[in-house]
Structures are given as C-alpha cells and as structure tokens.
Design an enzyme around this catalytic site. Sequence first.
Site, PDB file in Angstrom:
ATOM      1  CG  HIS A   1       2.254  -3.921   5.681  1.00  0.00           C
ATOM      2  ND1 HIS A   1       0.896  -3.827   5.606  1.00  0.00           N
ATOM      3  CD2 HIS A   1       2.686  -4.072   4.407  1.00  0.00           C
ATOM      4  CE1 HIS A   1       0.518  -3.907   4.344  1.00  0.00           C
ATOM      5  NE2 HIS A   1       1.594  -4.070   3.598  1.00  0.00           N
TER       6      HIS A   1
ATOM      7  CG  HIS B   1       8.149  -3.731  -1.910  1.00  0.00           C
ATOM      8  ND1 HIS B   1       7.083  -4.094  -2.693  1.00  0.00           N
ATOM      9  CD2 HIS B   1       7.661  -3.557  -0.661  1.00  0.00           C
ATOM     10  CE1 HIS B   1       5.985  -4.126  -1.951  1.00  0.00           C
ATOM     11  NE2 HIS B   1       6.311  -3.807  -0.711  1.00  0.00           N
TER      12      HIS B   1
ATOM     13  CE  LYS C   1       0.788  -7.930  -0.347  1.00  0.00           C
ATOM     14  NZ  LYS C   1       1.831  -7.234   0.334  1.00  0.00           N
TER      15      LYS C   1
ATOM     16  CG  ASP D   1       5.929  -2.612   3.212  1.00  0.00           C
ATOM     17  OD1 ASP D   1       6.231  -2.917   2.039  1.00  0.00           O
ATOM     18  OD2 ASP D   1       4.980  -1.872   3.497  1.00  0.00           O
TER      19      ASP D   1
ATOM     20  CG  HIS E   1       6.002  -7.146   3.016  1.00  0.00           C
ATOM     21  ND1 HIS E   1       4.636  -7.091   3.045  1.00  0.00           N
ATOM     22  CD2 HIS E   1       6.385  -6.191   2.140  1.00  0.00           C
ATOM     23  CE1 HIS E   1       4.205  -6.134   2.237  1.00  0.00           C
ATOM     24  NE2 HIS E   1       5.272  -5.575   1.676  1.00  0.00           N
TER      25      HIS E   1
ATOM     26  CG  HIS F   1      -1.835  -3.730   1.461  1.00  0.00           C
ATOM     27  ND1 HIS F   1      -0.644  -3.047   1.369  1.00  0.00           N
ATOM     28  CD2 HIS F   1      -2.749  -2.826   1.908  1.00  0.00           C
ATOM     29  CE1 HIS F   1      -0.834  -1.786   1.734  1.00  0.00           C
ATOM     30  NE2 HIS F   1      -2.113  -1.624   2.054  1.00  0.00           N
TER      31      HIS F   1
END
Length: 301
Positions: free
Chosen positions: A176, A15, A99, A249, A13, A138
């Site tokens: 997360h 970004h 996702k 994350d 995970h 999420h």
Amino acid sequence: MTSIIIRSPDYFHLHLRDGLVLLDTVTATAMNFSRALIMPNLQPPIINTKDAIEYYYRILNVIPENNNFKPLMALYLSSNTTIEDIILASKTSIIKAIKLYPAGTTTHSNHGIKLTELRQYYPIFQCMAEHNLILCIHGEVPDEEVDIFDREIVFIEKYLKSLINDLPNLKIVFEHITTKDAVDFVINSGPNLSATVTVQHLFSNRNHLFENGLQPHNYCLPILKTEKDRQSLIKAVTSGSSKFFAGTDSAPHAKNKKEVSCGCAGCYTSPVAVALYTEIFDMYNSLDKLQGFLSDNGAKF
Ligand code: NCD
Ligand code: ZN
C-alpha cells in the site's frame, strides 16, 4: 453499455477478520476476486502454519457455493517466529508470504517487530528467499517524532534501502505505497521489489480527510498523502509497469469503531474495489493496462 472482461483478478492484501463478520467479508471478496492474500493481523495474530490452516478452513467454510475464490495465507512475523516455522509454511500450498508489521505502526501491529532489530531477522529472511516465500511489508516507521506524513519515506531511507541491498534474493512487496518517493524508489529498484496500491490512495488525497468535516471513513494507514503523491501513484499503475499491482488493503471495522471520538484506521473497499480500480484506469484512458495491474503482475511476481 461497454462490458469489460478481467481475467482472474487477484487481491494481494486483504483483511477478512474472523468470527461473525467473516461471512460478509468473504462473500464480498469472492464476488469480485479470484484470489486474495489474507492478512494475519487477527487478535491473536496468525503466527504459525497451524493457525493459518485453521483460519484458511474457516474462510473456505463461508465461500459461496459454486464460487472458485481461493484464499492465500500470510503469517505474521513476530519475535517468536523460527526458521522451522518458515520451512513448514513453505511446504504448504496455501501460505505464500510472511507479513512484517513494524510494532506500533497500525491496527493490531502490537505483536510486530522492532525495526531497530531488523537485522536479527536476517536468517529468517534468508530462509524465506531459499524457500520462495515473499516478504510483505507495512513500510512505515512508528516513531512518534517522525511526522505521520513522512513515515513512509523515513522507512525507505532508514530500513528498506539496506534490506534490499543485504538480501538481494528476497522477494519483497512494499505494501500500500502512498508517496511519489515510494513510487520512484520501487521503479528504480531491481526486480525483487514490487508494490501494491490501494483504491483509496488512487482516489483520495489528504484533503479528503477533512472535507466538509472530519471524514473517519477516509482514515487508513498509511494515511492519505498529497495530490502530487496521488498523481504519481496513478501514473505508476497506469504506466503498465509490472512492478505495481492491486492490493486494496480493505480493512473493515465496526461502525462504532469508525464513527467515534478515537476511531480505527482502515477503509472497507472490498465490495467495490474492482469497479473503482476500473474507473481510475478508465479516467486515465488506460483500460488496456488494467488486466496487468489486477491479474497478471502480482501473479507473476
Ligand atoms: C489495517 C487494519 O485495520 O487491519 N488498517 C489500515 O488502516 N490499513 C491494518 C493495515 O494494513 O495497516
Ligand atoms: Zn492492511
């Protein structure tokens, strides 16, 4: 000095963003991790295979020379996602997951889905299960009337329980996770539910948002929880259970978007994540479980 060798750490995970910052975020990650699952919440989001492949090549372009870092891609589930998109994605060797952002929960989730319409996506989820694509979630409700600290447990009760019961063949990563409730739920669920845990949720509790003043760099979503929750996460990851693995994350935002009167959610941890996970496992005398958490559990799932 004692050295630790960790085989091929994975990072399920991440970004990386896009454009000018890509060079920095990819370099920082490639120095520390072998593979990473790249989040699709760009603007506009990565919704189909064509977008994902183009983004994949933009990432490949900035990987340092002689570095074997391998990005794995995820598509952003939206109301425009079709069965054909899923089948096409499953035929690539690079797209591994879809996702699910509940609309309104976090940064760039405005193209996400309405949880009240979750059942409409069951044919897509069924197709994912048949084609071996993982659903990454999420796991929070966006509802304003639900206290921000309760949004994960309400998501479990209202949506995750039935999703798992209705689609037992779908592999789901509850991403997360932040609470003891989530830890207990994952432990007591079957083998098709796993969870990722971030560095910041292992190191900090919600006091750290306000210690000596407001701390914007500790603000991420899901928000930090209580010390009891943090202890429960530490116990889970250091237990050696294969249901938990690393997903930091890491979510960079420009300084002027963090240190501002209304700041963005996200902690940029990629450059230090392996070191910080190692520190936690060391503090709790569990270095023998680190390899499983960083490398083996996620890869096997
Ligand atoms: C993430 C981001 O900035 O993209 N922010 C965060 O606080 N974690 C989005 C997300 O994963 O929720
Ligand atoms: Zn994220």
